[in-house]
Scaffold this motif. Structure first.
Motif, mmCIF file in Angstrom:
data_model
loop_
_atom_site.group_PDB
_atom_site.id
_atom_site.type_symbol
_atom_site.label_atom_id
_atom_site.label_comp_id
_atom_site.label_asym_id
_atom_site.label_seq_id
_atom_site.Cartn_x
_atom_site.Cartn_y
_atom_site.Cartn_z
ATOM 1 N N PRO A 17 20.439 83.050 58.300
ATOM 2 C CA PRO A 17 20.924 84.046 57.346
ATOM 3 C C PRO A 17 20.773 83.565 55.907
ATOM 4 O O PRO A 17 20.792 82.371 55.628
ATOM 5 N N PHE A 18 20.620 84.539 55.009
ATOM 6 C CA PHE A 18 20.683 84.261 53.579
ATOM 7 C C PHE A 18 21.869 85.025 53.020
ATOM 8 O O PHE A 18 21.951 86.246 53.138
ATOM 9 N N ILE A 19 22.804 84.266 52.410
ATOM 10 C CA ILE A 19 23.988 84.888 51.798
ATOM 11 C C ILE A 19 24.204 84.241 50.434
ATOM 12 O O ILE A 19 24.171 83.016 50.300
ATOM 13 N N ASN A 62 13.041 89.179 62.694
ATOM 14 C CA ASN A 62 12.581 89.274 64.078
ATOM 15 C C ASN A 62 13.684 89.688 65.039
ATOM 16 O O ASN A 62 13.410 90.069 66.171
ATOM 17 N N ASP A 63 14.938 89.576 64.614
ATOM 18 C CA ASP A 63 16.076 89.930 65.462
ATOM 19 C C ASP A 63 16.943 90.961 64.737
ATOM 20 O O ASP A 63 16.725 91.254 63.553
ATOM 21 N N PRO A 72 21.477 87.794 60.544
ATOM 22 C CA PRO A 72 21.207 88.144 61.944
ATOM 23 C C PRO A 72 22.506 88.382 62.712
ATOM 24 O O PRO A 72 23.507 87.690 62.481
ATOM 25 N N VAL A 73 22.466 89.359 63.590
ATOM 26 C CA VAL A 73 23.649 89.695 64.383
ATOM 27 C C VAL A 73 23.661 88.807 65.617
ATOM 28 O O VAL A 73 22.848 88.967 66.537
ATOM 29 N N LYS A 74 24.569 87.825 65.634
ATOM 30 C CA LYS A 74 24.677 86.911 66.766
ATOM 31 C C LYS A 74 26.009 86.196 66.684
ATOM 32 O O LYS A 74 26.762 86.341 65.718
ATOM 33 N N GLU A 118 27.428 79.689 59.027
ATOM 34 C CA GLU A 118 26.344 80.083 58.123
ATOM 35 C C GLU A 118 26.223 81.599 58.046
ATOM 36 O O GLU A 118 25.671 82.140 57.088
ATOM 37 N N GLY A 119 26.751 82.302 59.031
ATOM 38 C CA GLY A 119 26.760 83.764 59.004
ATOM 39 C C GLY A 119 28.033 84.348 58.440
ATOM 40 O O GLY A 119 28.270 85.557 58.546
ATOM 41 N N PHE A 120 28.884 83.489 57.845
ATOM 42 C CA PHE A 120 30.123 83.869 57.193
ATOM 43 C C PHE A 120 31.156 84.431 58.175
ATOM 44 O O PHE A 120 31.988 85.263 57.833
#
Length: 886
Positions: free
Chosen positions: A391-393, A477-478, A555-557, A638-640
């Motif tokens: 992810p980029f945040i 890609n996801d 990305p949703v994960k 990393e995905g907050f």
């Protein structure tokens, strides 16, 4: 007790809680000291580890005709104001930190530091490593052998080059430290005289040894020591210094920083000689950096740009900047810094626009030297971006703040700094199409962290503004969401625009209200995003102002936020009111950690955020008279996403009795004059009682009373400090002298004889009593502590107050104001008596009154010279007030 809490039970005595232990500091060594270093023997080493890997960068396309992809920039920046005393990861009670964000133009950052009095081998602090690596920039430590006049010792060079059993033992330690702390290499500046041919051979072998054992490690050589061993700065690349870059057709350093003397008008061939040497040895432009000294004047520096610009307007060599950190250290306010920083990097750029650009063009340059005026470094290089992975945040967090915001709310209402938390700022500052907009860093409001970006402008109906924010290389890609948070006012529509590698783009309108609101979109798969822009369109004629608080491509994960047990490793208390805590999280998987404390009313308040699972809290203030405090640690991915809190509890010492203390505005006064008493009692004091014989009134319960003395005489003063646990009494007897001779009080120190513990050649003790602070008129002491300066009045006098003008009074940084010192008197110059002990001074000018005392000599005895660990004392003036006789 709550389950899973761990109670730290500690027995205390009043004597054991008076002083804080040092918080973990960034490392520094002399050569021999480094041999004793290991992560096992250095208890602070674990706090100095970076936890951010070096990001991959994508290179953009040139946006000016003068930009070249093969031209690089190296900065030697003072990232911390001192070599010693620098916190490893910042502080939870100070805003002060140099928030460099123009990483898109930099390829090497050298964390410049080192001094003969502190240490000459200095790795970058952990927060600097983290910030550089987020932006894909190599960050190097400094190995600095100072000139002899500034304390350099030839034996330090000998120690660095020491061999045992065919191994360079310090080289091995440098490799070990670089790998353990997680930075990228070293900048070597050898400016100490006395070396010979043998040192040159050993130095070449030393560099080669490192490159063979650690080919990944970056080494940069500074153009100072030549191939004879002498210190003779070349100001060009030639046979005398090329041997430290390339030897027998093999690179033993990755780059060389050419000394500033290349600019000399008396040496017109320096660049031509450099280019010929580069051609002879097949050395590329990205390995030779010509130096610009910006420390004193920043973009007001005249520089010999014509020498290095070819007929096509492009650079012939790469750029090396010494102290672009000038923009920070020369600024009084943070807004001034951001204006200077943008001007320094963007200056006369033909495409990019910024708030102070008009002011730059108004600078009146000397017409005879106008061709040497400052030019935009940005226009000569191509921007690079670390936005290459998901992810980029970004929250546009500058790594410090006056408050810390979470989800748009104030979670911590006091200052902090930790550059590990710095986000990736926009690639372009600012690339604007359409109507102009003013863009600034706003510390007053943020969605997460300490800052956001503020956009302000005016548009007529249907007019638009487009701001290119980021170059990217993001493959979707996801399942991935685009998220953005804004707030503001104005009759406008705001959208993010994603531009794709197939030359298509898509606009994503954002919800726009006067409070933070999050907009979320699902993105298409199998797309590569090459840039991110912001689009502003007026619905009607309007003025607008809005804050951009967050952009995320996530990305949703399921993200791992696991936090293991929290352990308190060390805890120290001060005055029974403040705690300093070292702690760590075991077996944790989070990217970083939020640390909260629970107040007695149940409120949850943020105290610190850290990228390192081993961290510290500089200061927690006791909540009233609480006996226990519970901390909660939350892991952030990393995905907050966030973990459930892990708790740990510690016990406070018994609530302390007060300690009485006070100061007075004057002690020798004329009859009918007033005196103000200032209460300096400890913070736990709840009430005070003043007993002031001879004064009107002679009893007071005011915190800082002002009273009148009508009659001549000599009087005591008494303060009683009181709280629920007891009381304490401070008595000065005698203290106040009321006399008609008070009209004869004068500065007895002016132009008197002086001597001192040490001084640099141009800043002698006599300059501290010459009556001026202008033109750098100061006494400066270096070397080992303590420092002291003596004033000889040549006869016995009566003194009652001293005014000291510290660094800030001479237009230097407030960080260099003297912190801890004693005022002492003597009649023989041998035996000294304290008349005042000053702790934690921050003022640029400080005045200290005390009971009148007879003395021939006065001594300022300095124990802590600065606020930041720098061991040099800077005293611009000492004024000693009193009477020639009584």
């Amino acid at each position: 007790m709550v389950n899973n809490e761990k109670i730290i039970i500690i027995l205390f005595s009043i004597l054991s809680i008076a002083i804080f232990a040092q918080i973990p500091e960034s490392s520094y060594w002399y050569p021999n000291d480094i041999l004793d270093w290991s992560p096992q023997t250095d208890s602070q080493a674990i706090y100095n580890v970076s936890h951010v890997p070096l990001a991959r960068r994508v290179i953009g396309s040139p946006i000016t005709d003068s930009a070249s992809k093969d031209i690089k920039i190296m900065t030697l920046s003072i990232m911390n104001p001192s070599t010693s005393g620098m916190p490893s990861q910042g502080s939870n009670n100070s805003f002060k930190a140099y928030p460099f964000t123009f990483w898109q133009y930099v390829d090497y950052l050298v964390a410049w530091a080192g001094s003969a009095g502190e240490g000459i081998i200095v790795p970058p602090s952990a927060d600097v490593i983290d910030a550089a690596h987020k932006n894909g920039v190599y960050v190097l430590g400094t190995i600095f052998f100072p000139p002899n006049v500034y304390g350099g010792r030839r034996n330090w060079v000998d120690q660095l080059l020491r061999k045992e059993n065919g191994k360079f033992v310090i080289a091995d330690k440098l490799i070990e430290i670089t790998k353990y702390y997680g930075f990228d290499g070293w900048f070597i500046n050898q400016e100490t005289n006395g070396c010979k041919d043998s040192h040159v051979k050993d130095m070449i072998d030393f560099l080669n040894y490192i490159k063979e054992k650690a080919p990944w490690m970056k080494l940069v050589w500074y153009d100072s020591m030549s191939n004879t061993g002498a210190i003779e700065w070349q100001g060009e690349l030639n046979e005398k210094n090329v041997v430290f870059l390339k030897n027998y057709d093999k690179y033993i350093s990755d780059a060389i920083f050419i000394d500033f003397r290349w600019q000399s008008l008396k040496r017109p061939e320096t660049i031509e000689n450099t280019l010929n040497t580069m051609k002879k040895y097949n050395i590329s432009k990205d390995r030779v950096f010509v130096g610009f000294d910006l420390q004193a004047n920043g973009y007001y520096t005249y520089s010999n740009w014509p020498k290095i610009i070819d007929e096509n307007g492009k650079l012939k060599v790469s750029l090396g900047f010494y102290c672009p950190s000038w923009a920070y250290y020369s600024s009084k306010e943070i807004k001034e810094f951001w204006d200077k920083e943008e001007t320094l990097w963007i200056a006369d750029h033909p495409v990019l626009n910024y708030h102070s650009k008009e002011d730059f063009f108004k600078i009146e340059w000397n017409k005879d030297y106008e061709q040497y005026k400052w030019q935009s470094p940005a226009k000569f290089v191509v921007e690079k971006s670390p936005v290459t992975s998901l992810p980029f945040i970004t929250f546009f967090n500058a790594g410090h703040g006056y408050k810390f915001f979470i989800d748009g709310k104030v979670a911590k209402d006091s200052e902090w700094n930790n550059r590990s938390m710095m986000d990736v700022f926009p690639t372009y500052r600012w690339k604007i199409d359409g109507n102009d907009v003013n863009i600034s860093v706003d510390y007053s409001d943020a969605y997460y962290g300490g800052s956001s970006l503020k956009f302000e402008g005016k548009l007529k109906k249907d007019q638009e503004t487009n701001v290119t924010l980021y170059i990217t290389d993001l493959k979707i890609n996801d399942n991935t969401t685009l998220e953005s948070v804004i707030k503001g006012t104005g009759n406008i529509k705001v959208s993010l625009v994603l531009n794709y590698s197939d030359n298509t783009s898509k606009e994503f309108p954002l919800k726009f209200f006067n409070d933070w609101v999050n907009t979320i979109y699902n993105l298409e798969n199998n797309k590569t995003i090459t840039s991110i822009s912001l689009k502003i369109v007026a619905i009607e004629d309007t003025s607008y102002s809005f804050n951009l608080g967050m952009i995320g491509l996530i990305p949703v994960k399921n993200y791992d936020t696991h936090v293991g047990d929290v352990k308190i490793d060390n805890i120290e208390f001060k005055e029974g009111l403040y705690a300093q805590i070292n702690l760590h999280c075991e077996n944790s998987k989070a990217k970083y950690y939020e640390i909260y404390r629970i107040l007695q009313n149940g409120e949850r308040r943020l105290v610190w955020v850290s990228y390192n699972p081993y961290t510290y809290i500089t200061q927690i203030k006791r909540d009233g008279k609480e006996k226990f405090t519970t901390l909660e640690v939350v892991g952030v991915s990393e995905g907050f996403t966030k973990s459930t809190p892990k708790k740990v509890t510690f016990q406070w010492p018994p609530y302390p009795k007060p300690k009485a203390n006070f100061e007075v505005s004057n002690t020798i006064i004329f009859p009918e004059s007033t005196v103000t008493f200032k209460n300096l009692s400890s913070e736990v004091t709840e009430k005070v009682l003043w007993i002031l014989p001879g004064a009107t009134p002679n009893v007071s319960r005011e915190w800082n009373p002002t009273v009148t003395y009508k009659e001549e005489g000599i009087y005591p003063a008494i303060l009683v400090a009181i709280n629920s646990e007891g009381e304490d009494v401070k008595i000065f007897n005698p203290l106040i002298v009321v006399t008609k001779k008070a009209k004869e009080i004068k500065n007895l120190a002016l132009n008197k004889k002086t001597y001192a513990s040490s001084n640099v050649p141009a800043e002698k003790p006599s300059m501290a009593v010459d009556g001026t602070v202008e033109n750098n008129s100061k006494w400066c002491a270096v070397g080992d502590l303590p420092h002291w300066i003596v004033i000889d009045f040549e006869k016995e006098v009566i003194i009652s107050s001293v005014t000291i003008k510290h660094a800030e009074a001479g237009h230097e940084s407030a960080d260099w104001n003297t912190k801890d010192f004693r005022l002492q008197v003597s009649n023989d110059g041998i035996n000294w008596k304290d008349v005042a002990i000053v702790r934690n001074n921050t003022k640029g000018v400080s005045t200290h009154s005390f009971a009148p005392v007879k003395a021939r000599f006065f001594r300022l005895f300095i124990e802590t010279p600065t606020q930041v660990g720098d061991k040099a004392a800077r005293i611009y003036e000492i004024e000693v007030y009193g009477l020639e006789s009584f």
